[in-house]
Design a protein around this motif. Structure first.
Motif, short mmCIF file in Angstrom:
data_model
loop_
_atom_site.label_atom_id
_atom_site.label_comp_id
_atom_site.label_asym_id
_atom_site.label_seq_id
_atom_site.Cartn_x
_atom_site.Cartn_y
_atom_site.Cartn_z
N GLU A 193 5.24 25.97 3.70
CA GLU A 193 5.22 27.41 3.42
C GLU A 193 6.27 27.79 2.37
O GLU A 193 5.99 28.58 1.47
CB GLU A 193 5.45 28.21 4.71
CG GLU A 193 4.32 28.11 5.71
CD GLU A 193 2.99 28.62 5.18
OE1 GLU A 193 2.98 29.62 4.42
OE2 GLU A 193 1.96 28.02 5.52
N GLU A 250 5.89 29.39 -1.42
CA GLU A 250 6.67 30.53 -1.92
C GLU A 250 7.36 30.19 -3.23
O GLU A 250 7.43 31.02 -4.14
CB GLU A 250 7.71 30.97 -0.88
CG GLU A 250 7.14 31.72 0.28
CD GLU A 250 6.57 33.06 -0.12
OE1 GLU A 250 7.22 33.80 -0.88
OE2 GLU A 250 5.45 33.36 0.33
N LYS A 273 4.83 30.30 -5.94
CA LYS A 273 4.39 31.66 -6.22
C LYS A 273 5.46 32.48 -6.96
O LYS A 273 5.14 33.25 -7.86
CB LYS A 273 4.04 32.35 -4.90
CG LYS A 273 3.29 33.65 -5.07
CD LYS A 273 3.03 34.36 -3.74
CE LYS A 273 2.60 33.43 -2.63
NZ LYS A 273 2.35 34.11 -1.36
N ASN A 274 6.74 32.31 -6.60
CA ASN A 274 7.80 33.18 -7.10
C ASN A 274 8.74 32.51 -8.11
O ASN A 274 9.73 33.12 -8.50
CB ASN A 274 8.64 33.70 -5.93
CG ASN A 274 7.82 34.52 -4.98
OD1 ASN A 274 7.05 35.36 -5.39
ND2 ASN A 274 7.97 34.26 -3.69
N LEU A 286 14.44 28.02 -2.83
CA LEU A 286 13.69 29.21 -3.19
C LEU A 286 14.56 30.18 -3.99
O LEU A 286 14.12 30.75 -4.99
CB LEU A 286 13.15 29.90 -1.94
CG LEU A 286 12.33 31.17 -2.13
CD1 LEU A 286 11.11 30.90 -3.00
CD2 LEU A 286 11.91 31.73 -0.78
#
Length: 121
Positions: free
Chosen positions: A14, A18, A21-22, A75
């Motif tokens: 997950e 992320e 995506k970011n 992240l």
């Protein structure tokens, strides 16, 4: 009742989604626990919940490659909130803290065991 036991693998997957995506960087590939390396889209299509994503390789516009773990700090780096140097420093502190806890708990258990052996014999 069936309960899923791949929580860690699912969390890593997950977070890696992320990051993809970011991210300010291009996701080049992911490395999984069995040592193989896949292009993220290919890995995304065939992910079965058993592979543990260990690293995500990112590339900036200059072609510099960055290796990050699929966690909150990775992240944060991918979003541009911290520099790669800051990311590496945080990882080093986390590693030292982990080793300290491990050896502290192990040492405490050894002392307790030796104390019990002394008093019980």
């Amino acid at each position: 009742m069936c309960v899923s036991n791949n929580y860690i693998e699912q969390q890593a997957y997950e977070v890696s989604k992320e990051i993809r995506k970011n991210s300010l960087y291009k996701v080049v590939r992911v490395e999984v626990s069995d040592g193989s390396s896949d292009v993220f889209q290919e890995h995304d299509d065939k992910w079965n919940g058993k592979d543990f994503i260990t690293k995500i390789i990112l590339e900036d516009e200059k072609g510099t490659l960055y290796s990050v773990k699929p966690d909150d700090h990775g992240l944060r780096f991918a979003k541009g909130e911290i520099s790669y140097k800051g990311y590496k420093q945080i990882q080093k502190k986390e590693d030292i803290k982990g080793f300290t806890y491990f050896f502290g708990i192990t040492g405490s258990l050894i002392i307790i065991m030796l104390t019990l052996v002394k008093f019980l014999t």
